[in-house]
Design an enzyme around this catalytic site. Structure first.
Site, mmCIF file in Angstrom:
data_model
loop_
_atom_site.group_PDB
_atom_site.id
_atom_site.type_symbol
_atom_site.label_atom_id
_atom_site.label_comp_id
_atom_site.label_asym_id
_atom_site.label_seq_id
_atom_site.Cartn_x
_atom_site.Cartn_y
_atom_site.Cartn_z
ATOM 1 N N ARG A 93 16.026 -17.905 -1.875
ATOM 2 C CA ARG A 93 15.439 -18.937 -2.741
ATOM 3 C C ARG A 93 15.182 -20.163 -1.869
ATOM 4 N NH1 ARG A 93 17.301 -23.253 -5.460
ATOM 5 N NH2 ARG A 93 16.391 -23.715 -7.481
ATOM 6 N N LYS A 133 20.318 -27.268 1.868
ATOM 7 C CA LYS A 133 21.591 -27.690 1.283
ATOM 8 C C LYS A 133 22.419 -28.541 2.243
ATOM 9 C CE LYS A 133 21.701 -24.735 -2.638
ATOM 10 N NZ LYS A 133 22.170 -23.551 -3.313
HETATM 11 N N1 PMM Z 1 20.778 -23.465 -5.933
HETATM 12 C C1 PMM Z 1 20.251 -24.466 -6.669
HETATM 13 C C2 PMM Z 1 19.630 -24.211 -7.909
HETATM 14 N N2 PMM Z 1 19.533 -22.943 -8.385
HETATM 15 N N3 PMM Z 1 19.943 -20.645 -8.131
HETATM 16 C C3 PMM Z 1 20.464 -19.633 -7.432
HETATM 17 N N4 PMM Z 1 20.389 -18.366 -7.896
HETATM 18 N N5 PMM Z 1 21.081 -19.827 -6.227
HETATM 19 C C4 PMM Z 1 21.224 -21.072 -5.679
HETATM 20 O O1 PMM Z 1 21.824 -21.192 -4.589
HETATM 21 C C5 PMM Z 1 20.691 -22.179 -6.413
HETATM 22 C C6 PMM Z 1 20.047 -21.915 -7.652
HETATM 23 C C7 PMM Z 1 20.333 -25.878 -6.173
HETATM 24 O O2 PMM Z 1 19.358 -26.132 -5.216
HETATM 25 P P1 PMM Z 1 18.014 -27.005 -5.477
HETATM 26 O O3 PMM Z 1 18.437 -28.305 -6.104
HETATM 27 O O4 PMM Z 1 17.434 -27.169 -4.121
HETATM 28 O O5 PMM Z 1 17.110 -26.241 -6.381
#
Ligand code: PMM
Length: 273
Positions: free
Chosen positions: A253, A214
């Site tokens: 995640r 991030k």
């Molecule tokens: N961040 C992203 C997408 N989905 N879901 C949860 N539960 N927590 C998060 O911090 C989260 C998520 C965005 O990140 P990406 O674009 O790298 O998938």
């Protein structure tokens, strides 16, 4: 069961999107997404999070037909191979179709706020539910990054989502909370939340954290005023996972799985968890 106590779990990410900030376009093709899922599982991922809608700040929403077109074949293929799948969606319709296709968990970045049908649908499906802290869709969220005290405000807003989920009929032992790192938050807000996860843990639910690649890590590692690119943020992401594992966080995640499992192995050895 995936929610049983034990060392921190690793949720590998597959964004079947053309436009996610961290891996946009890499896994947009179904066959590439499926083989990436197999690779994450071979690295040891406990579960795989599949998303078909980017939540990058400022982005316009994908419609539900397109979201399903992107992810359903990937869900069907990986579920048939026995993978434990989480679905990253804000839509009840998508959640229902994916659980019917074999998914095990719903990860809603809006915590049930974006679609009023989500909480009752998940209660009916009887699967675990991740409620993330969220204030608005991507076009507006960074305008809402204002808090009196980010830790207390996020705790209280998550408590309200937990209450709504329970009222809708989701079983308390199937609820997971997530502070939503980077969603309606500045870098300073993200760091403050990471420093005070104990306050969120007081709510009594397992915690999921998504810090992988991030922006606040890009800023931390910036050189000559330029943020470090997303794919060069994995070591810093894993450093945070070590600290999260020491605190007994339920799951992380992440885009890169092995590094995080190694970090968790170190933390587990040192803490005896
Ligand atoms: N961040 C992203 C997408 N989905 N879901 C949860 N539960 N927590 C998060 O911090 C989260 C998520 C965005 O990140 P990406 O674009 O790298 O998938």
């Amino acid at each position: 069961m995936i929610l049983d106590p034990g060392p921190t779990k690793v949720m590998g990410i597959i964004n079947v999107t053309p436009d996610s900030f961290s891996d946009g376009g890499d896994w947009f093709d179904h066959d590439l997404a499926i083989s990436h899922g197999r690779d994450l599982l071979a690295q040891g991922a406990h579960l795989i999070d599949i998303g078909g809608e980017s939540t990058r700040p400022g982005i316009i929403r994908t419609d539900s037909a397109e979201e399903l077109r992107r992810i359903l074949p990937v869900v069907e293929a990986l579920a048939a191979e026995g993978a434990i799948l989480s679905i990253d969606t804000m839509r009840a319709e998508v959640a229902v179709a994916c659980v019917q296709a074999g998914a095990a968990l719903i990860n809603d970045v809006s915590g049930g706020l974006a679609d009023p049908a989500m909480l009752p649908a998940v209660a009916e499906l009887g699967v675990p539910f991740v409620a993330m802290h969220w204030r608005a869709h991507s076009t507006q969220m960074q305008d809402l990054a204002h808090y009196e005290n980010v830790v207390i405000d996020v705790r209280d807003e998550l408590a309200a989502r937990a209450e709504a989920a329970l009222v809708a009929g989701i079983a308390p032992e199937r609820l997971i909370l997530d502070p939503g790192i980077g969603f309606a938050k500045t870098g300073a807000h993200n760091w403050a939340l990471l420093e005070h996860l104990d306050v969120l843990a007081e709510l009594g639910f397992p915690l999921l954290l998504g810090v992988s690649r991030k922006r606040f890590l890009g800023d931390l590692l910036a050189a000559e005023g330029r943020p470090r690119p997303p794919k060069e943020r994995d070591d810093a992401s894993a450093a945070i996972t070590t600290i999260l594992a020491l605190q007994g966080i339920w799951a992380v995640r992440t885009h890169s799985v092995r590094q995080h499992l190694d970090a968790i192995a170190v933390a587990t050895r040192l803490s005896g968890r």
